[in-house]
Write a protein that holds these residues in place. Structure first.
Motif, short mmCIF file in Angstrom:
data_model
loop_
_atom_site.label_atom_id
_atom_site.label_comp_id
_atom_site.label_asym_id
_atom_site.label_seq_id
_atom_site.Cartn_x
_atom_site.Cartn_y
_atom_site.Cartn_z
N VAL A 73 0.84 -1.20 0.00
CA VAL A 73 0.00 0.00 0.00
C VAL A 73 0.87 1.25 0.00
O VAL A 73 0.63 2.20 -0.74
N LEU A 74 1.91 1.23 0.81
CA LEU A 74 2.82 2.37 0.88
C LEU A 74 3.55 2.59 -0.45
O LEU A 74 3.66 3.72 -0.94
N ALA A 75 4.02 1.51 -1.06
CA ALA A 75 4.72 1.61 -2.34
C ALA A 75 3.79 2.11 -3.44
O ALA A 75 4.17 2.95 -4.26
N THR A 76 2.56 1.61 -3.47
CA THR A 76 1.59 2.05 -4.47
C THR A 76 1.27 3.53 -4.28
O THR A 76 1.22 4.30 -5.26
N SER A 77 1.08 3.95 -3.06
CA SER A 77 0.81 5.36 -2.78
C SER A 77 1.98 6.23 -3.22
O SER A 77 1.79 7.29 -3.82
N PHE A 78 3.18 5.77 -2.93
CA PHE A 78 4.37 6.53 -3.33
C PHE A 78 4.45 6.65 -4.85
O PHE A 78 4.73 7.72 -5.39
N LEU A 79 4.20 5.57 -5.56
CA LEU A 79 4.25 5.61 -7.03
C LEU A 79 3.18 6.54 -7.59
O LEU A 79 3.43 7.27 -8.56
N LEU A 80 2.00 6.53 -7.02
CA LEU A 80 0.94 7.44 -7.48
C LEU A 80 1.34 8.90 -7.24
O LEU A 80 1.09 9.75 -8.10
N MET A 81 1.93 9.17 -6.10
CA MET A 81 2.36 10.55 -5.81
C MET A 81 3.45 11.00 -6.78
O MET A 81 3.41 12.12 -7.28
N VAL A 82 4.41 10.14 -7.04
CA VAL A 82 5.48 10.48 -7.97
C VAL A 82 4.90 10.66 -9.37
O VAL A 82 5.24 11.61 -10.09
N GLY A 83 4.00 9.78 -9.77
CA GLY A 83 3.37 9.89 -11.09
C GLY A 83 2.58 11.17 -11.22
O GLY A 83 2.64 11.85 -12.25
N LEU A 84 1.84 11.52 -10.21
CA LEU A 84 1.08 12.77 -10.22
C LEU A 84 2.02 13.97 -10.31
O LEU A 84 1.77 14.91 -11.07
N ALA A 85 3.11 13.93 -9.59
CA ALA A 85 4.09 15.02 -9.65
C ALA A 85 4.70 15.13 -11.05
O ALA A 85 4.89 16.24 -11.56
N VAL A 86 5.00 14.02 -11.67
CA VAL A 86 5.58 14.03 -13.01
C VAL A 86 4.60 14.66 -14.00
O VAL A 86 4.95 15.52 -14.82
N ASP A 87 3.33 14.26 -13.95
CA ASP A 87 2.35 14.78 -14.89
C ASP A 87 2.03 16.25 -14.63
O ASP A 87 1.84 17.02 -15.57
N VAL A 88 1.96 16.65 -13.38
CA VAL A 88 1.71 18.06 -13.08
C VAL A 88 2.88 18.91 -13.56
O VAL A 88 2.68 19.97 -14.17
N ALA A 89 4.09 18.45 -13.32
CA ALA A 89 5.26 19.20 -13.79
C ALA A 89 5.29 19.26 -15.32
O ALA A 89 5.61 20.30 -15.90
N GLY A 90 4.95 18.16 -15.97
CA GLY A 90 4.91 18.16 -17.43
C GLY A 90 3.85 19.10 -17.97
O GLY A 90 4.06 19.79 -18.97
N HIS A 91 2.72 19.15 -17.30
CA HIS A 91 1.65 20.05 -17.73
C HIS A 91 2.07 21.50 -17.54
O HIS A 91 1.83 22.35 -18.42
N LEU A 92 2.71 21.82 -16.43
CA LEU A 92 3.20 23.18 -16.21
C LEU A 92 4.23 23.57 -17.27
O LEU A 92 4.23 24.69 -17.78
N HIS A 93 5.10 22.65 -17.61
CA HIS A 93 6.09 22.91 -18.65
C HIS A 93 5.42 23.16 -19.99
O HIS A 93 5.81 24.07 -20.74
N ALA A 94 4.39 22.39 -20.31
CA ALA A 94 3.66 22.57 -21.57
C ALA A 94 2.98 23.94 -21.61
O ALA A 94 2.96 24.60 -22.65
N MET A 95 2.45 24.38 -20.46
CA MET A 95 1.81 25.71 -20.42
C MET A 95 2.85 26.81 -20.58
O MET A 95 2.61 27.80 -21.27
N GLN A 96 4.01 26.65 -19.96
CA GLN A 96 5.07 27.66 -20.11
C GLN A 96 5.54 27.72 -21.55
O GLN A 96 5.78 28.80 -22.09
N GLU A 97 5.66 26.57 -22.17
CA GLU A 97 6.10 26.52 -23.55
C GLU A 97 5.06 27.17 -24.47
O GLU A 97 5.41 27.88 -25.42
#
Length: 128
Positions: free
Chosen positions: A5-29
């Motif tokens: 459960v802890l590992a799955t939660s961690f992976l979801l948080m990292v995945g969410l952070a990656v996609d949010v950062a990618g979306h912010l980069h796309a908006m800046q671009e």
């Protein structure tokens, strides 16, 4: 069980952070591309008016076409319009394909950027 459960939660948080950062980069671009397209469009002015010293006025057809040509060469979708005698507005729309959010059905996020350029006349860096 706790570790799974802890590992799955961690992976979801990292995945969410990656996609949010990618979306912010796309908006800046998108905003950067819109600014540059507006600048390119702002260089298309009515030459006779400027030469006679009557001020600098955008050439509506050429300014919008130059900005849209820049968007086309940049490979993004968008539109440009001359919003006044000395201003050009550009809007860019792109999409960010998600990497982790696609697991829950969100395959892409829209990124929009807009910019406006104002045409001015300056002599030695001083606006006239």
């Amino acid at each position: 069980m706790f570790v799974i459960v802890l590992a799955t939660s961690f992976l979801l948080m990292v995945g969410l952070a990656v996609d949010v950062a990618g979306h912010l980069h796309a908006m800046q671009e998108a905003r950067a591309t819109a600014r540059e397209a507006a600048r390119v469009g702002g260089q298309e002015v009515q030459t006779p008016t400027g030469v006679r010293g009557l001020g600098v006025v955008a050439d509506p057809g050429r300014a919008a076409a130059a900005a849209e040509a820049y968007l086309y060469q940049a490979g993004v979708a968008g539109s440009a319009s001359v919003t006044g005698p000395t201003s050009i507005a550009v809007t860019v729309t792109s999409t960010y394909p998600t990497k982790f959010l696609s697991i829950i059905g969100v395959t892409s996020l829209s990124a929009t950027g807009s910019a406006q350029a104002r045409i001015t006349r300056s002599v030695e860096g001083v606006e006239q």
